[in-house]
Design a protein around this motif. Sequence first.
Motif, PDB file in Angstrom:
ATOM      1  N   LEU A  23      -8.286  37.873 -14.848  1.00  0.00           N
ATOM      2  CA  LEU A  23      -7.717  38.145 -13.528  1.00  0.00           C
ATOM      3  C   LEU A  23      -6.196  38.179 -13.593  1.00  0.00           C
ATOM      4  CD1 LEU A  23      -9.886  36.078 -11.016  1.00  0.00           C
ATOM      5  CD2 LEU A  23      -9.591  38.561 -11.068  1.00  0.00           C
ATOM      6  N   GLY A  24      -5.612  37.245 -14.330  1.00  0.00           N
ATOM      7  CA  GLY A  24      -4.165  37.230 -14.475  1.00  0.00           C
ATOM      8  C   GLY A  24      -3.649  38.466 -15.186  1.00  0.00           C
ATOM      9  N   LEU A  25      -4.370  38.895 -16.220  1.00  0.00           N
ATOM     10  CA  LEU A  25      -3.977  40.101 -16.934  1.00  0.00           C
ATOM     11  C   LEU A  25      -4.131  41.331 -16.049  1.00  0.00           C
ATOM     12  CD1 LEU A  25      -3.057  41.337 -19.607  1.00  0.00           C
ATOM     13  CD2 LEU A  25      -5.452  41.445 -20.314  1.00  0.00           C
ATOM     14  N   GLY A  26      -5.221  41.351 -15.257  1.00  0.00           N
ATOM     15  CA  GLY A  26      -5.430  42.479 -14.353  1.00  0.00           C
ATOM     16  C   GLY A  26      -4.342  42.603 -13.311  1.00  0.00           C
ATOM     17  N   ALA A  27      -3.752  41.462 -12.918  1.00  0.00           N
ATOM     18  CA  ALA A  27      -2.676  41.500 -11.926  1.00  0.00           C
ATOM     19  C   ALA A  27      -1.422  42.165 -12.479  1.00  0.00           C
ATOM     20  CB  ALA A  27      -2.341  40.085 -11.470  1.00  0.00           C
ATOM     21  N   ALA A  28      -1.309  42.222 -13.819  1.00  0.00           N
ATOM     22  CA  ALA A  28      -0.110  42.793 -14.430  1.00  0.00           C
ATOM     23  C   ALA A  28      -0.256  44.272 -14.756  1.00  0.00           C
ATOM     24  CB  ALA A  28       0.228  42.020 -15.708  1.00  0.00           C
ATOM     25  N   ILE A  29      -1.460  44.823 -14.641  1.00  0.00           N
ATOM     26  CA  ILE A  29      -1.686  46.226 -14.982  1.00  0.00           C
ATOM     27  C   ILE A  29      -1.771  47.042 -13.698  1.00  0.00           C
ATOM     28  CG2 ILE A  29      -3.216  47.883 -16.099  1.00  0.00           C
ATOM     29  CD1 ILE A  29      -4.173  45.677 -17.909  1.00  0.00           C
ATOM     30  N   PRO A  30      -0.891  48.032 -13.515  1.00  0.00           N
ATOM     31  CA  PRO A  30      -0.957  48.832 -12.292  1.00  0.00           C
ATOM     32  C   PRO A  30      -2.184  49.727 -12.292  1.00  0.00           C
ATOM     33  CG  PRO A  30       0.664  49.756 -13.797  1.00  0.00           C
ATOM     34  CD  PRO A  30       0.198  48.463 -14.403  1.00  0.00           C
ATOM     35  N   PRO A  31      -2.923  49.774 -11.173  1.00  0.00           N
ATOM     36  CA  PRO A  31      -4.074  50.672 -11.105  1.00  0.00           C
ATOM     37  C   PRO A  31      -3.626  52.113 -11.004  1.00  0.00           C
ATOM     38  CG  PRO A  31      -3.691  49.677  -8.977  1.00  0.00           C
ATOM     39  CD  PRO A  31      -2.717  49.035  -9.928  1.00  0.00           C
ATOM     40  N   GLY A  32      -4.524  53.015 -11.319  1.00  0.00           N
ATOM     41  CA  GLY A  32      -4.208  54.429 -11.215  1.00  0.00           C
ATOM     42  C   GLY A  32      -5.148  55.265 -12.044  1.00  0.00           C
ATOM     43  N   ALA A  33      -5.002  56.570 -11.938  1.00  0.00           N
ATOM     44  CA  ALA A  33      -5.876  57.502 -12.653  1.00  0.00           C
ATOM     45  C   ALA A  33      -5.367  57.692 -14.071  1.00  0.00           C
ATOM     46  CB  ALA A  33      -5.941  58.835 -11.912  1.00  0.00           C
ATOM     47  N   SER A  34      -5.596  56.712 -14.911  1.00  0.00           N
ATOM     48  CA  SER A  34      -5.147  56.757 -16.295  1.00  0.00           C
ATOM     49  C   SER A  34      -6.059  55.863 -17.104  1.00  0.00           C
ATOM     50  CB  SER A  34      -3.696  56.279 -16.413  1.00  0.00           C
ATOM     51  OG  SER A  34      -3.599  54.925 -16.027  1.00  0.00           O
ATOM     52  N   ARG A  35      -5.872  55.918 -18.416  1.00  0.00           N
ATOM     53  CA  ARG A  35      -6.671  55.023 -19.258  1.00  0.00           C
ATOM     54  C   ARG A  35      -6.323  53.566 -18.977  1.00  0.00           C
ATOM     55  NH1 ARG A  35      -9.759  56.529 -23.493  1.00  0.00           N
ATOM     56  NH2 ARG A  35      -9.835  58.747 -24.009  1.00  0.00           N
ATOM     57  N   ALA A  36      -5.039  53.306 -18.674  1.00  0.00           N
ATOM     58  CA  ALA A  36      -4.667  51.932 -18.326  1.00  0.00           C
ATOM     59  C   ALA A  36      -5.357  51.504 -17.040  1.00  0.00           C
ATOM     60  CB  ALA A  36      -3.149  51.824 -18.172  1.00  0.00           C
ATOM     61  N   GLY A  37      -5.460  52.426 -16.073  1.00  0.00           N
ATOM     62  CA  GLY A  37      -6.145  52.109 -14.834  1.00  0.00           C
ATOM     63  C   GLY A  37      -7.618  51.841 -15.062  1.00  0.00           C
ATOM     64  N   LEU A  38      -8.233  52.633 -15.939  1.00  0.00           N
ATOM     65  CA  LEU A  38      -9.646  52.420 -16.235  1.00  0.00           C
ATOM     66  C   LEU A  38      -9.847  51.127 -17.029  1.00  0.00           C
ATOM     67  CD1 LEU A  38     -12.446  53.470 -15.912  1.00  0.00           C
ATOM     68  CD2 LEU A  38     -12.144  54.918 -17.905  1.00  0.00           C
ATOM     69  N   ALA A  39      -8.863  50.795 -17.874  1.00  0.00           N
ATOM     70  CA  ALA A  39      -8.923  49.521 -18.585  1.00  0.00           C
ATOM     71  C   ALA A  39      -8.882  48.363 -17.598  1.00  0.00           C
ATOM     72  CB  ALA A  39      -7.772  49.415 -19.576  1.00  0.00           C
ATOM     73  N   LEU A  40      -8.137  48.550 -16.492  1.00  0.00           N
ATOM     74  CA  LEU A  40      -8.109  47.531 -15.454  1.00  0.00           C
ATOM     75  C   LEU A  40      -9.490  47.346 -14.846  1.00  0.00           C
ATOM     76  CD1 LEU A  40      -6.643  45.614 -13.523  1.00  0.00           C
ATOM     77  CD2 LEU A  40      -6.054  47.605 -12.116  1.00  0.00           C
TER      78      LEU A  40
END
Length: 217
Positions: A23-40
């Motif tokens: 949860l703490g790590l998820g708070a640091a990753i911005p959501p969005g239409a990207s691989r980083a967002g999907l990783a979230l």
Amino acid sequence: MGLWERAGRLTAALCAFGAGALLGLGAAIPPGASRAGLALYLLGDCGVVLAGIAAAGLCRTMGERRALGQAGVLGGVLGGLAALLGVVAALYDGMWLLAGPGMYGQTLMPTPTVLSQVPFLAVWGALLLLGAEALRGGSLGRWRWFPLALALLSFPTPAILSGLLTSGEGLGIRALGAPLLLPAAGWVVLGLLLWSGRGAATRPSPASPPGESAERG
């Protein structure tokens, strides 16, 4: 406490620590239409799996002290169900993370709302039921208020703070951002509670029938 009981409690504690960390790590990753967002999304799914296991472990710990009522048993069942549904959601998001761009030409395919929200709501419901059981039966001693407090920290507090402080993007509970640090800290505290064994004690054995001690003498 037997070996298996201790191992189960420590496993639940590690899962609570893991849920808080994700949860703490998820708070640091911005959501969005990207691989980083999907990783979230995937982090959220894995966090729900660990949280569900931790909730079921909390139910078991509470049952070591005294017999659970219907609310406590149902809370443990909901925790296990949340973990199972979280695995399904994680497999779905993992498929899109690994194969989505090549198969369908798009980076992000949001998980259907029902699939993404039901595991979280199951964890939340499990905490509410375990909180009610702890308050009713006092099975966690001075910590009997904590499951209910963790439920409120998980929802609606982050949603309210997110609405007041940010204009997040994304899907449902996965767009909460920094306010997720509150439930993240709560899960870490639950992990410490389970690890230390506070509130867990073996249920007292039934009283001996009158005269039994005299017979043994």
